[in-house]
Design a protein around this motif. Sequence first.
Motif, mmCIF file in Angstrom:
data_model
loop_
_atom_site.group_PDB
_atom_site.id
_atom_site.type_symbol
_atom_site.label_atom_id
_atom_site.label_comp_id
_atom_site.label_asym_id
_atom_site.label_seq_id
_atom_site.Cartn_x
_atom_site.Cartn_y
_atom_site.Cartn_z
ATOM 1 N N GLU A 1 2.488 -2.741 -2.357
ATOM 2 C CA GLU A 1 1.728 -3.240 -1.212
ATOM 3 C C GLU A 1 1.666 -4.761 -1.261
ATOM 4 O O GLU A 1 1.554 -5.361 -2.337
ATOM 5 N N VAL A 2 1.741 -5.383 -0.099
ATOM 6 C CA VAL A 2 1.573 -6.830 0.025
ATOM 7 C C VAL A 2 0.261 -7.093 0.740
ATOM 8 O O VAL A 2 0.009 -6.536 1.812
ATOM 9 N N ARG A 3 -0.551 -7.955 0.147
ATOM 10 C CA ARG A 3 -1.833 -8.309 0.746
ATOM 11 C C ARG A 3 -1.869 -9.804 1.055
ATOM 12 O O ARG A 3 -1.114 -10.583 0.472
ATOM 13 N N GLY A 4 -2.753 -10.174 1.957
ATOM 14 C CA GLY A 4 -2.854 -11.565 2.350
ATOM 15 C C GLY A 4 -1.833 -11.909 3.425
ATOM 16 O O GLY A 4 -1.078 -11.061 3.901
ATOM 17 N N THR A 5 -1.802 -13.165 3.805
ATOM 18 C CA THR A 5 -0.903 -13.641 4.857
ATOM 19 C C THR A 5 0.432 -14.049 4.249
ATOM 20 O O THR A 5 0.492 -14.939 3.393
ATOM 21 N N VAL A 6 1.496 -13.403 4.682
ATOM 22 C CA VAL A 6 2.835 -13.719 4.160
ATOM 23 C C VAL A 6 3.260 -15.100 4.663
ATOM 24 O O VAL A 6 3.262 -15.356 5.865
ATOM 25 N N PRO A 7 3.620 -16.022 3.767
ATOM 26 C CA PRO A 7 4.040 -17.361 4.203
ATOM 27 C C PRO A 7 5.377 -17.295 4.950
ATOM 28 O O PRO A 7 6.325 -16.677 4.474
ATOM 29 N N THR A 8 5.423 -17.932 6.110
ATOM 30 C CA THR A 8 6.658 -17.975 6.889
ATOM 31 C C THR A 8 7.124 -19.399 7.149
ATOM 32 O O THR A 8 8.261 -19.604 7.588
ATOM 33 N N LEU B 1 -0.083 1.975 -7.724
ATOM 34 C CA LEU B 1 0.043 1.025 -6.616
ATOM 35 C C LEU B 1 0.191 -0.386 -7.155
ATOM 36 O O LEU B 1 -0.765 -0.975 -7.666
ATOM 37 N N ALA B 2 1.397 -0.923 -7.046
ATOM 38 C CA ALA B 2 1.672 -2.299 -7.450
ATOM 39 C C ALA B 2 1.402 -3.221 -6.267
ATOM 40 O O ALA B 2 1.833 -2.943 -5.144
ATOM 41 N N VAL B 3 0.720 -4.318 -6.535
ATOM 42 C CA VAL B 3 0.289 -5.215 -5.455
ATOM 43 C C VAL B 3 0.731 -6.645 -5.744
ATOM 44 O O VAL B 3 0.619 -7.132 -6.877
ATOM 45 N N VAL B 4 1.225 -7.307 -4.717
ATOM 46 C CA VAL B 4 1.350 -8.763 -4.705
ATOM 47 C C VAL B 4 0.430 -9.265 -3.604
ATOM 48 O O VAL B 4 0.492 -8.769 -2.469
ATOM 49 N N GLU B 5 -0.424 -10.231 -3.930
ATOM 50 C CA GLU B 5 -1.378 -10.738 -2.947
ATOM 51 C C GLU B 5 -1.212 -12.241 -2.780
ATOM 52 O O GLU B 5 -1.319 -13.009 -3.739
ATOM 53 N N PHE B 6 -0.923 -12.662 -1.544
ATOM 54 C CA PHE B 6 -0.859 -14.080 -1.214
ATOM 55 C C PHE B 6 -2.272 -14.591 -0.955
ATOM 56 O O PHE B 6 -3.009 -14.010 -0.149
ATOM 57 N N LEU B 7 -2.640 -15.658 -1.634
ATOM 58 C CA LEU B 7 -3.988 -16.209 -1.522
ATOM 59 C C LEU B 7 -4.001 -17.376 -0.538
ATOM 60 O O LEU B 7 -2.968 -17.753 0.016
#
Length: 253
Positions: A63-70, A201-207
Motif C-alpha cells: 500500500e502507498v500512503r500520503g501524496t505521491v510526488p509528481t 501489509l507492506a507500506v510506503v508512506e510519503f510524508l
Amino acid sequence: MGYTIQWLRSLFFVGQMYLMMAVLAVYFTPWAIFDRRGAYAGVRTYCRYVRWSAKWMCGLHSEVRGTVPTEEVLIAAKHQSFFDIIIIVSVVPKPKFIMKASLRRAPILGWYAKRIGCVAVDRGKRAEAIRQMIQEVSHGDAPAGQLIIYPQGTRVAPEAKRPYKIGTAVLYRETGQDCVPAATNVGVFWPRTGIYRKPGLAVVEFLDPIRPGLDNDSFMARLENEIETRSIALMAEAGFDARLSQDQDDRSA
C-alpha cells in the motif's frame, strides 16, 4: 509445516520475479531505445507486476500512503529491502535514483537505470562521493523527475540503526527543491537477504514535504526524526516493535 509452505511459495515467487524481469526487459527494450517513455513504462510495469504477484503468491499486500510526488522533487526514503524500491517506482511517474556505481554493470538493471536517468556514485571517500553526486545531478543529462536518495546509504534491517548521511542535505541545498521524506515497514515482510517473504501489509508512506531554506543541521534533524518516527509506527502496525528490538540489542552488546 506452515513455515515450509510459505518458504516454498516465496521461493517460487522470487524465481518468477527475476524471470519476469528478463521477459519484460526484452519486451520493452525496442521502445525504450528510441523513447525514454518506453523505459519508464517498462520499469513501472515490472514493479506493478511484482506487487501484484507478491500479493497472490505470498500473501504480501502493499500500500502507498500520503501524496505521491509528481513534480521535480527530492525523495529521501527509508530503505529496508528491494520491495520499497519496487513500491516507489510503481507509483512515481519519473523516478531516478542515486545508486551504487557497481549497479551500472548489472544485467538489465544497469541499462534501464541509465535510461531513466539514475545517478551512479562511486563509494569511497565521503567528500569525493558528494562532489561526484552534485556534479552528476547538476550537469548530467538526466531528465527532470523525482530524484530518490536513501539517506542512510544502504538497506537497513528493521532492528538496526544507521546514521543519516550528509549527502542528502547537500542535495537538498544545491537543488533548491522540496524534499519529500518517505517512511516504510517493508523490511518486516521482505528481508534484506534471503528467500522467505512474510504475509501481511507492506507500506510506503510519503510524508509532508520539507521546503527549501533549512540549514544542514536543522534539515538532517527534521528528516531523520520524521522518517524514523513514522517508520517505527508503521513497523508497530505490522506487529514489529523496533524500540524493543533495539533495547534488546543494546543490552546484549
